[in-house]
Design a protein around this motif. Structure first.
Motif, PDB file in Angstrom:
ATOM      1  N   CYS A 195      -2.139  -3.199   6.820  1.00  0.00           N
ATOM      2  CA  CYS A 195      -1.740  -2.410   7.536  1.00  0.00           C
ATOM      3  C   CYS A 195      -3.206  -2.074   8.105  1.00  0.00           C
ATOM      4  CB  CYS A 195      -1.386  -0.999   6.469  1.00  0.00           C
ATOM      5  SG  CYS A 195      -2.487   0.064   5.532  1.00  0.00           S
ATOM      6  N   HIS A 219       0.062   3.703   1.135  1.00  0.00           N
ATOM      7  CA  HIS A 219       0.165   5.032   2.589  1.00  0.00           C
ATOM      8  C   HIS A 219       1.647   4.397   3.974  1.00  0.00           C
ATOM      9  CE1 HIS A 219      -4.122   4.817   0.307  1.00  0.00           C
ATOM     10  NE2 HIS A 219      -3.207   6.552   0.172  1.00  0.00           N
ATOM     11  N   HIS A 220       1.671   3.530   3.555  1.00  0.00           N
ATOM     12  CA  HIS A 220       2.144   2.637   4.885  1.00  0.00           C
ATOM     13  C   HIS A 220       3.525   1.780   4.377  1.00  0.00           C
ATOM     14  CE1 HIS A 220      -2.064   3.316   6.078  1.00  0.00           C
ATOM     15  NE2 HIS A 220      -1.289   3.570   7.468  1.00  0.00           N
ATOM     16  N   CYS A 232       0.464  -1.067  -0.083  1.00  0.00           N
ATOM     17  CA  CYS A 232      -0.302   0.124  -0.016  1.00  0.00           C
ATOM     18  C   CYS A 232       0.930   1.123  -0.005  1.00  0.00           C
ATOM     19  CB  CYS A 232      -1.164   0.290   1.560  1.00  0.00           C
ATOM     20  SG  CYS A 232      -0.164   0.180   2.947  1.00  0.00           S
TER      21      CYS A 232
HETATM   22 ZN   LIG Z   1      -2.354   1.191   4.599  1.00  0.00          ZN
END
Ligand SMILES: [Zn+2]
Length: 198
Positions: free
Chosen positions: A160, A91-92, A89
């Motif tokens: 996540c 985002h993380h 991902c």
């Molecule tokens: Zn994530």
């Protein structure tokens, strides 16, 4: 010549700089980067990143360039189910893993079946969202193979969500993208969903 190389090195960090960045993260969490078990970790992490994100160096057009037109009288959809998806991902950088189901209705041309799983790899091995990954796979098939229709479904678990205290450690995210006949025709969509479940 030297000047040109300098320009390249400023636009993309060197391997040594990437390793230094990992070492900084190790120091940031309070570990000793010189400890025996950890000393080689920056090298290993950068090598792992090369693997996780090799999709940036791959081209869907090249993978889908070779097609076959000898399909006899076959005029049904081609569905490949349960293609492994392992992505990260954006985002993380946490993994999300699961399966992709890809169907297309050929317009006279088909690709080798293994090409569909390689196509997944082109986009999965990048910083991703599951939504974009689904759309990019469908878009590449539409662009390069020009089928009568394309359907892509991805089912994945996001680490996540599992690991960051979100109380959903078995949640599966499902995304779909339909184009051509699969978009226009509810029966075609129905048939895809049924074939995926069976
Ligand atoms: Zn994530």
């Amino acid at each position: 010549m030297k000047k040109k190389l300098d320009v390249v090195s400023t636009s993309k960090p060197s391997r040594a700089e990437a390793e230094r960045a990992v070492k900084t993260l190790i120091e940031y969490i309070g570990e000793d980067p010189e400890r025996e078990g950890v000393r080689e970790t920056p090298k290993r992490v950068v090598k792992a990143f090369d693997e996780y994100f090799k999709g940036y160096g791959l081209d869907a057009g090249e993978i889908l360039a070779k097609t076959f037109s000898e399909v006899g009288d076959y005029d049904g959809p081609v569905l490949v189910k349960n293609i492994s998806v392992e992505s990260r991902c954006e985002h993380h950088l946490a993994p999300f893993v699961g399966h992709a189901h890809i169907a297309y209705v050929p317009d006279g041309r088909v690709v080798g079946l293994s090409k569909l799983s390689r196509l997944v790899g082109v986009y999965a091995n990048r910083m991703q969202t599951q939504e974009r990954l689904t759309a990019e796979i469908a878009g590449a098939l539409e662009k390069h193979l020009k089928p009568k229709g394309v359907a892509v479904m991805i089912e994945a678990e996001h680490f996540c969500m599992k690991l960051r205290g979100v109380d959903e450690d078995h949640a599966v995210t499902v995304t779909t993208r339909f184009g051509g006949v699969y978009k226009k025709d509810a029966d075609a969509r129905e048939s895809f969903l049924k074939m995926v479940k069976d």
